[in-house]
Design an enzyme around this catalytic site. Structure first.
Site, PDB file in Angstrom:
ATOM      1  CD1 TRP A 160      -2.541   1.963   1.543  1.00 57.09           C
ATOM      2  CD2 TRP A 160      -3.281   0.341   0.212  1.00 57.09           C
ATOM      3  NE1 TRP A 160      -3.777   2.320   1.103  1.00 57.09           N
ATOM      4  CE2 TRP A 160      -4.264   1.345   0.272  1.00 57.09           C
ATOM      5  CE3 TRP A 160      -3.532  -0.786  -0.582  1.00 57.09           C
ATOM      6  CZ2 TRP A 160      -5.470   1.258  -0.425  1.00 57.09           C
ATOM      7  CZ3 TRP A 160      -4.730  -0.866  -1.269  1.00 57.09           C
ATOM      8  CH2 TRP A 160      -5.686   0.142  -1.188  1.00 57.09           C
ATOM      9  CG  ASP A 216      -1.435  12.122  -2.403  1.00 55.21           C
ATOM     10  OD1 ASP A 216      -1.344  10.876  -2.447  1.00 55.21           O
ATOM     11  OD2 ASP A 216      -1.957  12.790  -3.314  1.00 55.21           O
ATOM     12  CD  GLU A 219      -5.197   5.352   0.346  1.00 54.27           C
ATOM     13  OE1 GLU A 219      -5.979   4.716  -0.364  1.00 54.27           O
ATOM     14  OE2 GLU A 219      -4.939   5.052   1.517  1.00 54.27           O
ATOM     15  CD  GLU A 220      -3.709   8.228  -7.277  1.00 57.89           C
ATOM     16  OE1 GLU A 220      -3.436   9.379  -7.665  1.00 57.89           O
ATOM     17  OE2 GLU A 220      -4.719   7.607  -7.652  1.00 57.89           O
ATOM     18  CD  GLU A 448     -13.753   6.412  -4.637  1.00 59.46           C
ATOM     19  OE1 GLU A 448     -13.575   5.814  -5.722  1.00 59.46           O
ATOM     20  OE2 GLU A 448     -13.032   6.221  -3.638  1.00 59.46           O
TER      21      GLU A 448
END
Ligand SMILES: *[C@@H]1O[C@H](CO)[C@@H](O)[C@H](O)[C@H]1NC(C)=O
Ligand SMILES: *[C@@H]1O[C@H](CO)[C@@H](O)[C@H](O)[C@H]1NC(C)=O
Ligand SMILES: *[C@@H]1O[C@H](CO)[C@@H](O)[C@H](O)[C@H]1NC(C)=O
Ligand SMILES: *[C@@H]1O[C@H](CO)[C@@H](O)[C@H](O)[C@H]1NC(C)=O
Ligand SMILES: *[C@@H]1O[C@H](CO)[C@@H](O)[C@H](O)[C@H]1NC(C)=O
Ligand SMILES: *[C@@H]1O[C@H](CO)[C@@H](O)[C@H](O)[C@H]1NC(C)=O
Length: 635
Positions: A160, A216, A219-220, A448
């Site tokens: 992750w 960030d 999550e990238e 989302e």
């Protein structure tokens, strides 16, 4: 789905600052005279509000309707278990949502909501010491940067984007907000013994690691994130005063906060906020235009900030408004949905224009954040009774009202002030109207994303953060504002040259045997929401029902059986059917699951499970207003 007896929030037209003391401090009143309310939008908002609140509660373990297998107090990002699998608890999403719920609690004084808040805090006390791939709590706090955990509170060990350093800061802010309420209401022990140990760890983490890169909020990207830095700054500022208020201190907060404030200034490039900096090579190029920066203004907002300070990036600041235009404009020509929308009207907003996740689409929470910043800015400008426009933000105002916008300072009595504040509110409403347009009727479920050409809901269903974004946006629209964090005391321009920092902190495992004061307003609820969960394999065309010896379960009549949902059914390993009903507290209910193959009324297609009747005692431990239980079965 009725999960709670929460009193309906009374929305007024007056500017209401929701203070931790729970006694709202009233600011200047919005006149409302020049604000044209759209009845259709108002009507949708009044329907979407309870849907959003119930949507959040359904995702809280252990008894939320969609949260089977999540531990008490752990909040799921979404019940979606496939495409995408969001059936985890994220520190960031949970903290942002519970901050919203704590602010809501100050208004509703709803006992069941307070129980959820206490449960959340107890769950964080259990989570902090869990060793995980980011590290451990002892001795260096590194494990606090772990972004997400399994819903049963164990570590997620897959690969992750980690660590993510906004989580501890946002959690500290959520807990401090509640901690201040505890203090103001005579519950010093709970503030000092339950809240502070968790907050102290999070503050120590922020003070130690703020000057190191991390992933960030999307999550990238590994680097420095404006959202993260601003959340860290706020946490240390209010952490210092919270520490003092319980007779402790946070020297690291005091030494590091000014350094982060200095660093924050460097995200501004003269035209907009560059949301990601210090990005390593190997990342695809980005403009830095990102709703990250708009979401950040919801955290930097301080109702008592005496000016629209650029230093702390208040929502009404020149920089934040100029940035709002640059970021939202980046989506105007990008999505087919936004074709032909005039510059004075809101558009569908995504995360960042280069986004390719699910093809790169608008998000509900991003579109709502664009509205929320504007409502907060409106509240600030109205409270200050003066509007200042400079070369930095003139383009923002010109787009809204080319005839009236001009550089200068305009008092509340001026025509310019009246025209532009009115245009601002209408512009904010137009973003909410975009969210409304793409929210499916009749249930109002918020996923989302919504697809960039068709507007169809996409990706994770019932996203907790989407619902939380709706609630905070509408609270801001109605002048119910979050409390102050101390931005008013920050007026000095940071030094020209910033210095790095980070000080090693000390960490301690928080106590997990928390005791709480009696919750407010906690009448015994007669009916409990009982969710039935059963793991049973089916094929397409088959449905699972629950039937039992009470009217709500059909009195053993298959025609009155309650149909369950297969939303979380996972082909290979988790064939879950679930659904809830209201059952009177204190009874012993017998039930069974049945499977129906044909259409309604086809008795011959009904298959009953074998064996003795199942039994559920409709009882719950703890305060009387605790109002939901769940059963887990296998067929
Ligand atoms: C927690 O959940 C994970 C993922 O479902 C599972 O692998 C693990 O065995 C569970 N642990 C406990 C203690 O229940
Ligand atoms: C650390 O702080 C210095 C001074 O503000 C800044 O120049 C540098 O980019 C920061 N690095 C990170 C990763 O935060
Ligand atoms: C935008 O306007 C053009 C020209 O009037 C029209 O052909 C097109 O269908 C419109 N697009 C949308 C999405 O409304
Ligand atoms: C801000 O300053 C005022 C006046 O000095 C003080 O009373 C207050 O406690 C300060 N607030 C914070 C959050 O530091
Ligand atoms: C909680 O546990 C700690 C450590 O075992 C103990 O000192 C404390 O008295 C306990 N508190 C309560 C309220 O039981
Ligand atoms: C009822 O269900 C059975 C079993 O699936 C099926 O064979 C039959 O055709 C159905 N009858 C009607 C009237 O739908």
């Amino acid at each position: 789905m009725i999960l709670s007896s929460a009193s309906v929030v009374a929305f007024g037209a007056s500017l209401l600052v929701v203070s931790a003391a729970g006694s709202p401090a009233r600011g200047s009143s919005l006149s409302g005279a020049n604000i044209k309310r759209d009845a259709a939008l108002d009507d949708w908002i009044s329907r979407e509000e309870p849907t959003s609140y119930a949507g959040i509660l359904a995702n809280i373990g252990e008894a939320g309707e969609r949260s089977y297998r999540a531990d008490r107090g752990l909040l799921l990002a979404s019940p979606s278990t496939v495409d995408p699998d969001y059936f985890y608890t994220w520190t960031r999403d949970s903290a942002l949502t519970f901050k919203a719920l704590v602010d809501r609690f100050f208004v509703t004084k709803d006992g069941i909501l307070q129980i959820h808040i206490n449960d959340y805090i107890a769950a964080q006390a259990r989570l902090q010491p869990v060793s995980n791939p980011s590290g451990t709590l002892l001795p260096d706090g590194s494990g606090l940067g772990e972004p997400k955990f399994q819903p049963n509170g164990t570590a997620f060990t897959g690969s992750w984007g980690r660590p993510q350093r906004d989580g501890p800061a946002l959690r500290a802010t959520a807990l401090i907000t509640y901690g201040k309420w505890l203090l103001s209401n005579g519950h010093r022990d709970a503030a000092a013994n339950n809240v502070w140990p968790i907050v102290a760890n999070d503050l120590a983490y922020v003070a130690q690691y703020w000057n190191e890169t991390g992933f960030d909020l999307w999550e990238e990207v590994r680097g420095s994130s404006f959202f993260t830095s601003a959340a860290q700054h706020r946490a240390l500022v209010e952490g210092s005063s919270f520490a003092a208020s319980i007779g402790s201190s946070c020297a690291a907060c005091d030494s590091q906060a000014p350094k982060i404030l200095c660093f924050l200034q460097t995200y501004w490039n003269g035209e907009y906020i560059v949301s990601n900096t210090n990005i390593g090579t190997g990342n695809s190029p980005r403009s830095g235009k990102d709703v990250n920066s708009i979401l950040t203004t919801l955290t930097t907002f301080d109702p008592l900030s005496p000016t629209c300070s650029d230093i702390t990036y208040q929502p009404c600041s020149h920089k934040a408004l100029a940035n709002h235009k640059v970021v939202t404009d980046a989506f105007r020509s990008l999505y087919a949905l936004n074709a032909n929308i005039s510059v004075d009207a809101g558009v569908a907003v995504g995360r960042y224009p280069e986004d390719v996740y699910y093809g790169g689409n608008p998000w509900y929470l991003a579109t709502l954040a664009a509205a929320e910043q504007l409502y907060l800015a409106h509240a600030q400008i109205t409270r200050h009774a003066t509007l200042s426009i400079t070369s930095v933000d003139i383009a923002f105002w010109k787009a809204l009202d080319a005839a009236n916008a001009a550089e200068g300072t305009f008092p509340a009595s001026s025509q310019t002030f009246t025209a532009l504040t009115s245009a601002l509110k209408a512009y904010a409403d137009s973003y909410v109207a975009v969210a409304q347009k793409y929210t499916p009727e009749p249930y109002g479920a918020l996923a989302e994303q919504f697809e960039r050409s068709t507007g169809a809901p996409l990706s994770a269903k019932d996203l907790t953060w989407s619902y939380a974004a709706f609630l905070t946006t509408i609270a801001a629209r109605d002048g119910e504002l979050p409390g102050s964090w101390g931005a008013a005391n920050i007026s000095s321009v940071p030094p020209e040259t910033c210095v790095g920092g980070g000080v090693a902190g000390t960490y301690t495992a928080p106590p997990t045997n928390l005791t709480w004061p009696d919750v407010v307003n906690c009448p015994v609820i007669d009916d409990l929401h009982v969710t039935f969960n059963v793991l049973t394999r089916t094929v397409v065309g088959q449905d699972i029902f629950v039937v039992g010896n009470v009217p709500a379960l059909g009195n053993w009549n298959v025609d009155g059986a309650v149909k369950l949902q297969a939303m979380r059914y996972r082909e290979a390993d988790f064939p879950l059917w679930f659904g809830g009903v209201e059952l009177a507290r204190g009874q012993r209910v017998e039930y069974k699951y049945i499977r129906k193959d044909g259409g309604a009324g086809n008795e011959s297609s009904v298959v009953w499970e074998d064996g003795a009747n199942r039994v559920v005692e409709v009882q719950v431990q703890g305060p009387g207003c605790r109002d939901a239980i769940a059963v887990g079965d296998q067929w």
